[in-house]
Design an enzyme around this catalytic site. Structure first.
Site, PDB file in Angstrom:
ATOM      1  N   PRO A  88       0.816  -1.217   0.000  1.00  0.00           N
ATOM      2  CA  PRO A  88       0.000   0.000   0.000  1.00  0.00           C
ATOM      3  C   PRO A  88       0.853   1.272   0.000  1.00  0.00           C
ATOM      4  O   PRO A  88       0.346   2.358  -0.255  1.00  0.00           O
ATOM      5  CB  PRO A  88      -0.841  -0.113   1.276  1.00  0.00           C
ATOM      6  CG  PRO A  88      -0.299  -1.257   2.048  1.00  0.00           C
ATOM      7  CD  PRO A  88       0.515  -2.094   1.123  1.00  0.00           C
ATOM      8  N   GLU A 115       3.414  -7.327   8.701  1.00  0.00           N
ATOM      9  CA  GLU A 115       3.729  -5.897   8.739  1.00  0.00           C
ATOM     10  C   GLU A 115       4.662  -5.503   7.594  1.00  0.00           C
ATOM     11  O   GLU A 115       5.306  -4.474   7.645  1.00  0.00           O
ATOM     12  CB  GLU A 115       4.366  -5.530  10.088  1.00  0.00           C
ATOM     13  CG  GLU A 115       3.518  -5.865  11.297  1.00  0.00           C
ATOM     14  CD  GLU A 115       2.117  -5.291  11.222  1.00  0.00           C
ATOM     15  OE1 GLU A 115       1.993  -4.093  10.965  1.00  0.00           O
ATOM     16  OE2 GLU A 115       1.166  -6.069  11.408  1.00  0.00           O
ATOM     17  N   ARG A 153      -4.125  -7.454 -20.522  1.00  0.00           N
ATOM     18  CA  ARG A 153      -5.059  -6.924 -21.517  1.00  0.00           C
ATOM     19  C   ARG A 153      -4.348  -6.143 -22.618  1.00  0.00           C
ATOM     20  O   ARG A 153      -4.884  -5.969 -23.704  1.00  0.00           O
ATOM     21  CB  ARG A 153      -6.094  -6.014 -20.857  1.00  0.00           C
ATOM     22  CG  ARG A 153      -7.039  -6.754 -19.930  1.00  0.00           C
ATOM     23  CD  ARG A 153      -8.024  -5.835 -19.248  1.00  0.00           C
ATOM     24  NE  ARG A 153      -9.068  -5.365 -20.142  1.00  0.00           N
ATOM     25  CZ  ARG A 153      -9.079  -4.228 -20.800  1.00  0.00           C
ATOM     26  NH1 ARG A 153      -8.086  -3.374 -20.666  1.00  0.00           N
ATOM     27  NH2 ARG A 153     -10.071  -3.914 -21.605  1.00  0.00           N
ATOM     28  N   ASP A 168     -10.703   1.099 -24.510  1.00  0.00           N
ATOM     29  CA  ASP A 168     -11.548   1.079 -23.325  1.00  0.00           C
ATOM     30  C   ASP A 168     -11.388   2.335 -22.483  1.00  0.00           C
ATOM     31  O   ASP A 168     -10.543   3.164 -22.738  1.00  0.00           O
ATOM     32  CB  ASP A 168     -11.281  -0.182 -22.513  1.00  0.00           C
ATOM     33  CG  ASP A 168     -11.806  -1.415 -23.246  1.00  0.00           C
ATOM     34  OD1 ASP A 168     -12.817  -1.275 -23.962  1.00  0.00           O
ATOM     35  OD2 ASP A 168     -11.198  -2.480 -23.121  1.00  0.00           O
TER      36      ASP A 168
HETATM   37 CL1  6GU Z   1      -0.284  -3.770  -3.230  1.00  0.00          CL
HETATM   38  N1  6GU Z   1      -0.973  -4.507  -0.777  1.00  0.00           N
HETATM   39  C1  6GU Z   1      -1.736  -4.425   0.317  1.00  0.00           C
HETATM   40  N2  6GU Z   1      -1.483  -5.230   1.349  1.00  0.00           N
HETATM   41  N3  6GU Z   1      -2.737  -3.561   0.437  1.00  0.00           N
HETATM   42  C2  6GU Z   1      -2.976  -2.777  -0.620  1.00  0.00           C
HETATM   43  C3  6GU Z   1      -2.224  -2.812  -1.793  1.00  0.00           C
HETATM   44  C4  6GU Z   1      -1.208  -3.705  -1.847  1.00  0.00           C
HETATM   45  N4  6GU Z   1      -2.695  -1.891  -2.646  1.00  0.00           N
HETATM   46  C5  6GU Z   1      -3.719  -1.324  -2.011  1.00  0.00           C
HETATM   47  N5  6GU Z   1      -3.876  -1.840  -0.797  1.00  0.00           N
END
Ligand code: 6GU
Length: 245
Positions: A88, A115, A153, A168
């Site tokens: 994330p 973590e 795609r 698209d």
């Molecule tokens: Cl790539 N990993 C995780 N654990 N949560 C996420 C993500 C990735 N992308 C958005 N949320």
């Protein structure tokens, strides 16, 4: 194009690639998707892949050595493969990144759990970090699936021959116009008459306007970056007038 997914949960990847377009792409040899179980690269008796963080704190951190060995094994076959860590904290994934990645012949997708991974994985072994959006998943596995789908795609032959990923949504910066198929009337809700008219010019005019309307209503941010013609701008003004009246 080849994808090697490094994960602690390889079983998560069995069904998504056994269905529909991606299954056909694999069958045709257009993509190759392999999973590598990071646990197989833990050398100790109990195959430990995580440990408590130095300095204390919540949760467990994925250890560097099993990940390093897994990556190095894939790299033996292809030293120039690019390694992407799904987290994330990565750069936000979008259609442009998907297109860029589709020009590569081979990617390693490292899926984090717990973590996250020891920082030395990120510093020494990873080329790029990617997030699929501003929310937190339990691991990078679902994100890796999303990435593979969106990237695949773009590869020639993956979509039907008469279609291209470029056509698209988002590429021309407009959302798609509404689609209908039979029956012409469902519980009193009729298909717009113009679509049954056979008048192709009227149909493409209607579709253009509805694509602009949908973009204006749902994703006005896309209109800022769009290459709008004078005609498009006139239609947008017309839609705005219809909304206020
Ligand atoms: Cl790539 N990993 C995780 N654990 N949560 C996420 C993500 C990735 N992308 C958005 N949320």
């Amino acid at each position: 194009m080849r994808f090697d997914i490094l994960t602690l949960f390889p079983a998560m990847f069995s069904s998504p690639f056994q269905q529909s377009i991606l299954a056909k792409a694999i069958e045709k040899g257009l993509i190759e998707v392999r999973t590598v179980n990071i646990r197989d690269f833990a050398m100790d008796k109990h195959q430990v892949v995580d440990d408590a963080p130095y300095g204390g704190g919540q949760g467990m951190v994925m250890k560097v050595e099993p990940i390093a060995r897994a990556i190095e094994q894939v790299k033996l076959g292809n030293p120039s493969v690019r390694t992407v860590y799904l987290t994330p904290e990565g750069k936000r994934f979008n259609q442009e990144t998907a297109r860029e990645l589709s020009s590569r012949s081979h990617l390693i997708l490292l899926c984090g759990r717990y973590e996250g991974v020891d920082e030395r994985v990120r510093e020494l072994l990873v080329d790029e970090e990617i997030s699929i959006g501003d929310y937190v998943l339990t691991g990078g596995e679902l994100a890796a699936m999303v990435l593979i789908d969106a990237v695949s795609r773009f590869l020639p032959g993956v979509l039907g021959s008469d279609r291209s990923a470029e056509e698209d949504s988002f590429i021309g910066s407009l959302l798609e116009y509404p689609q209908y198929t039979r029956p012409p009337s469902f519980r009193g809700y009729e298909v717009p008459e113009v679509l049954l008219s056979g008048n192709h010019q009227a149909i493409s005019g209607w579709r253009k306007k509805e694509a602009l309307r949908r973009t204006l209503m749902r994703r006005p941010d896309l209109l800022n970056g769009a290459s709008l013609s004078e005609e498009d701008k006139k239609i947008l003004e017309e839609i705005s007038r219809e909304i206020v009246s």
